[in-house]
Design a protein around this motif. Structure first.
Motif, PDB file in Angstrom:
ATOM      1  N   ASN A 110       2.104  -0.589  -5.506  1.00 23.70           N
ATOM      2  CA  ASN A 110       1.723  -1.778  -5.932  1.00 23.70           C
ATOM      3  C   ASN A 110       3.050  -2.697  -5.700  1.00 23.70           C
ATOM      4  OD1 ASN A 110      -0.934  -0.884  -6.597  1.00 23.70           O
ATOM      5  ND2 ASN A 110      -0.169  -0.075  -8.873  1.00 23.70           N
ATOM      6  N   GLN A 132      -9.755  -6.780  -3.534  1.00 25.96           N
ATOM      7  CA  GLN A 132      -9.418  -6.029  -4.584  1.00 25.96           C
ATOM      8  C   GLN A 132     -10.703  -6.182  -5.477  1.00 25.96           C
ATOM      9  OE1 GLN A 132      -5.643  -5.327  -6.646  1.00 25.96           O
ATOM     10  NE2 GLN A 132      -4.627  -5.599  -4.722  1.00 25.96           N
ATOM     11  N   GLU A 164      -7.397  -1.917  -1.202  1.00 30.94           N
ATOM     12  CA  GLU A 164      -7.265  -1.200  -2.321  1.00 30.94           C
ATOM     13  C   GLU A 164      -8.734  -0.836  -2.976  1.00 30.94           C
ATOM     14  OE1 GLU A 164      -4.862   0.366  -3.994  1.00 30.94           O
ATOM     15  OE2 GLU A 164      -3.018  -0.641  -3.254  1.00 30.94           O
ATOM     16  N   ALA A 169      -9.489   2.352  -5.885  1.00 32.30           N
ATOM     17  CA  ALA A 169      -8.659   2.003  -7.147  1.00 32.30           C
ATOM     18  C   ALA A 169      -9.847   2.098  -8.391  1.00 32.30           C
ATOM     19  CB  ALA A 169      -7.844   1.069  -7.216  1.00 32.30           C
ATOM     20  N   THR A 222      -4.162   0.814   0.472  1.00 32.26           N
ATOM     21  CA  THR A 222      -4.274   1.453  -0.359  1.00 32.26           C
ATOM     22  C   THR A 222      -2.760   2.073  -0.976  1.00 32.26           C
ATOM     23  OG1 THR A 222      -5.494   3.422  -1.241  1.00 32.26           O
ATOM     24  CG2 THR A 222      -4.355   3.639   0.819  1.00 32.26           C
ATOM     25  N   HIS A 223      -2.583   2.389  -2.321  1.00 32.58           N
ATOM     26  CA  HIS A 223      -1.569   3.151  -2.788  1.00 32.58           C
ATOM     27  C   HIS A 223      -1.774   4.591  -3.040  1.00 32.58           C
ATOM     28  CE1 HIS A 223      -3.651   2.303  -6.489  1.00 32.58           C
ATOM     29  NE2 HIS A 223      -2.911   3.222  -6.904  1.00 32.58           N
TER      30      HIS A 223
END
Length: 296
Positions: free
Chosen positions: A37, A82, A160, A163, A190-191
């Motif tokens: 992030n 998002q 993302e 999430a 994405t993380h």
């Protein structure tokens, strides 16, 4: 069609450099943009999607000069941010019909056909009469894919998207994205390392607005063979091991001991065992190498 980004820079008014002289080429297929992030992923996505302008640099998609001809790019773009709002008292079918009208599908029978098609692709046809506001998180994300498919996009950007989804919804969403991403360029931000591992044929790791690594998940993982080591330690010994070794990650065992993973070209000590490299290792190594060196 290939997306070519050269020397892209974006600094916000508060002084944060969100994109730092970034250059990359992205071809057809699923491309994973992986980063923590605040790494600059959303800033890059919004810039490619023509929602904000960079300070300098260029973006080309095929023969479209994106920064000089926003409208040509938007005609072939599908974008899922998002988070997005929906009209609370409209069904998925009605809302998609409305979006199709906004995207220039004037013929009613054509709209009906394409709405039916995108609902089936995203596995929402059986709940087409239900208000979108009442959908679960995963269903809303699949609806987001349905709306971006209405104009048959050649470039798809999803920011993302998994999430907050539970494992079952995440799995359904990734399957939908995998299906739609075979014939166009899809940038998947994405993380979550597992998303990239499952979905993408190419990837880049981003942090501080810079590309730290650009490879394929398979190649990047294979490069680490023979350099990842593991051992079990008492949790009270973690700090000492962090000082001695390049610890990438640690996980608790049922007996409250810790399993640590270490990156080293040579065996760190006799009590370490060799471990099979994982994409998480690639990610953590890239981020650790990007950390500023502290000087006393």
């Amino acid at each position: 069609m290939k997306l070519v980004i050269e020397n892209l820079t974006k600094t916000y008014k508060n002084g944060v450099k969100a994109i730092d002289n970034l250059s990359i080429e992205i071809g057809t297929g699923m491309f994973g943009l992986l980063g923590p992030n605040g790494a600059g992923k959303s800033s890059l996505m919004r810039t490619i999607a023509t929602l904000q302008s960079p300070d300098s640099g260029s973006i080309k998609f095929g023969d479209i000069n994106v920064l000089e001809d926003n409208m040509s790019l938007r005609k072939v773009l599908g974008y899922l941010p998002q988070s997005f709002g929906v009209y609370p008292k409209m069904s998925a079918e009605e809302l998609l019909d409305y979006f199709a009208t906004l995207k220039g599908v004037a013929n009613k029978s054509e709209r009906k056909a394409i709405v039916k098609e995108v609902l089936e692709i995203t596995n929402l046809y059986d709940v087409r009469h239900k208000n979108v506001a009442g959908y679960s998180g995963g269903m809303k994300q699949r609806f987001g894919i349905a709306q971006l498919l209405l104009n048959n996009p050649k470039l798809i950007i999803v920011d993302e998207p998994t999430a907050g989804l539970d494992p079952a919804e995440r799995h359904r969403f990734l399957n939908v994205l995998r299906e739609v991403g075979s014939n166009c360029t899809v940038i998947f931000s994405t993380h979550i390392v597992e998303d990239v591992k499952e979905l993408c044929n190419e990837m880049a790791i981003l942090n501080g607005g810079k590309i730290l690594k650009h490879s394929t998940p398979q190649k990047a993982t294979k490069e680490l063979e023979g350099t990842i080591w593991t051992k079990v330690i008492d949790k009270d010994d973690l700090e000492e091991n962090m000082k001695l070794y390049n610890v990438l990650s640690r996980n608790f065992n049922p007996d409250n001991t810790l399993n640590i993973r270490v990156h080293s070209v040579e065996k760190p000590s006799k009590d370490f065992m060799t471990a099979t490299p994982q994409l998480d290792d690639v990610y953590f190594i890239a981020l650790k190498q990007d950390e500023p060196v502290l000087t006393s």
